[in-house]
Design a protein around this motif. Structure first.
Motif, short mmCIF file in Angstrom:
data_model
loop_
_atom_site.label_atom_id
_atom_site.label_comp_id
_atom_site.label_asym_id
_atom_site.label_seq_id
_atom_site.Cartn_x
_atom_site.Cartn_y
_atom_site.Cartn_z
N SER A 129 5.69 -1.10 -17.53
CA SER A 129 6.84 -1.75 -17.96
C SER A 129 6.25 -2.50 -19.66
N THR A 130 4.59 -1.96 -20.23
CA THR A 130 4.24 -3.20 -21.45
C THR A 130 3.46 -1.69 -22.17
N THR A 131 4.35 -0.19 -21.68
CA THR A 131 3.81 1.30 -21.97
C THR A 131 5.10 1.46 -22.66
N ASP A 132 5.43 1.95 -24.23
CA ASP A 132 6.67 2.73 -24.05
C ASP A 132 6.29 4.21 -23.73
N ARG A 133 5.33 4.64 -22.51
CA ARG A 133 4.87 6.49 -22.76
C ARG A 133 6.29 6.57 -21.54
N LYS A 134 6.34 7.24 -21.07
CA LYS A 134 7.12 7.71 -19.89
C LYS A 134 5.92 7.35 -18.55
N SER A 135 6.49 7.30 -17.67
CA SER A 135 5.51 7.19 -15.70
C SER A 135 4.77 8.19 -16.01
N ALA A 136 4.90 9.24 -16.54
CA ALA A 136 5.17 10.96 -15.94
C ALA A 136 3.44 11.32 -16.61
N GLU A 137 3.78 10.46 -17.90
CA GLU A 137 2.55 10.59 -18.74
C GLU A 137 1.19 9.27 -18.76
N VAL A 138 1.15 8.86 -17.34
CA VAL A 138 0.24 7.13 -17.32
C VAL A 138 -0.21 7.61 -16.32
N PRO A 139 -1.77 7.90 -16.54
CA PRO A 139 -2.34 8.57 -15.00
C PRO A 139 -2.92 7.44 -14.10
N LEU A 140 -2.84 8.00 -13.29
CA LEU A 140 -3.05 6.72 -12.08
C LEU A 140 -4.50 5.96 -12.31
N SER A 141 -5.18 6.86 -12.92
CA SER A 141 -6.20 5.62 -13.36
C SER A 141 -6.30 5.20 -14.46
N GLU A 142 -5.47 4.62 -15.32
CA GLU A 142 -4.85 3.20 -15.73
C GLU A 142 -3.90 2.14 -15.43
N ILE A 143 -3.68 2.62 -14.57
CA ILE A 143 -2.71 1.48 -13.22
C ILE A 143 -3.36 1.35 -11.68
N MET A 144 -4.79 1.41 -11.60
CA MET A 144 -5.05 1.27 -10.02
C MET A 144 -6.09 0.36 -10.73
N SER A 145 -6.20 -0.25 -8.95
CA SER A 145 -7.11 -1.34 -8.93
C SER A 145 -8.30 -0.04 -8.33
N ALA A 146 -9.56 -0.45 -9.31
CA ALA A 146 -11.28 0.03 -8.89
C ALA A 146 -11.92 -1.29 -7.88
N ASN A 147 -11.16 -2.15 -7.43
CA ASN A 147 -11.98 -3.56 -7.73
C ASN A 147 -11.34 -3.66 -5.55
N PHE A 148 -10.97 -2.72 -4.85
CA PHE A 148 -10.44 -2.80 -3.67
C PHE A 148 -11.40 -3.54 -2.81
N ARG A 149 -11.23 -4.58 -1.44
CA ARG A 149 -11.30 -5.32 -0.74
C ARG A 149 -11.48 -5.02 0.33
N TRP A 150 -13.05 -4.82 0.99
CA TRP A 150 -12.05 -3.46 2.30
C TRP A 150 -13.29 -4.47 3.42
N VAL A 151 -12.92 -4.49 4.68
CA VAL A 151 -13.39 -5.10 6.04
C VAL A 151 -13.65 -4.23 6.91
N GLU A 152 -14.54 -4.10 7.79
CA GLU A 152 -15.10 -2.88 8.68
C GLU A 152 -13.98 -3.36 10.45
N PRO A 153 -13.93 -2.51 10.59
CA PRO A 153 -12.33 -2.26 12.37
C PRO A 153 -13.26 -3.55 12.95
N MET A 154 -14.43 -3.82 13.16
CA MET A 154 -15.44 -5.15 14.40
C MET A 154 -15.65 -6.29 13.19
N THR A 155 -14.33 -5.79 11.96
CA THR A 155 -14.61 -7.68 11.18
C THR A 155 -13.50 -8.51 12.21
N LEU A 156 -13.72 -10.21 12.09
CA LEU A 156 -12.83 -10.61 13.19
C LEU A 156 -11.77 -10.88 12.37
N ILE A 157 -10.59 -11.11 12.70
CA ILE A 157 -9.51 -11.00 11.82
C ILE A 157 -9.78 -12.80 11.23
#
Length: 146
Positions: free
Chosen positions: A58-86
């Protein structure tokens, strides 16, 4: 408390890193989901949410097909392991102010947990605990009157 593996969603919808914002929007609509894990060579490298899409497109005038995923994704995702306590996963989400955590086992994506998954788990736990309290109270009453 249980383990992350007990409540995680195992079927995680992913999208390849070389896609664009339009691909993301179409997949959100098709699958009825609000986030996608971005993968490269089968490994998670990021996360994209409806919020990311809305804010960044919404902050760009470009068409969505022109915006690469790399510009909108977050590379700083958080994660846990399956054996992590809830409880630890909840604390991580609160500390990092995130709404979802990827679940990785040996750097491979095996699931995801969201605020909604945690709310469902906690609700069922409260209902079960409440029912057990009711049974215990009833047993005490029966024993006293017995």
């Amino acid at each position: 408390m249980g383990l992350v593996r007990d409540i995680m969603v195992r079927t995680v919808i992913t999208i390849e890193h070389d896609k664009n914002a339009k691909d993301v929007a179409l997949l959100f609509a098709e699958k009825g989901i609000s986030s996608l894990v971005v993968v490269k060579d089968g490994k998670p490298i990021g996360l994209v949410t409806e919020r990311d899409l809305a804010r960044k497109i919404s902050t760009t005038d470009r068409k969505s097909a022109e915006v690469p995923l790399s510009e909108i994704m977050s590379a700083n995702f958080r994660w846990v392991e399956p054996m992590t306590l809830i409880e630890d996963a909840v604390q991580k989400m609160l500390n990092k102010n995130v709404r979802r955590l990827l679940v990785l086992d040996n750097n491979s994506l095996v699931g995801i947990i969201t605020e909604t998954d945690l709310a469902k788990y906690l609700r069922s736990k409260l209902l079960i605990d409440g029912a057990l309290d009711d049974v215990t109270a009833l047993n005490r009453k029966v024993i006293k009157s017995g």
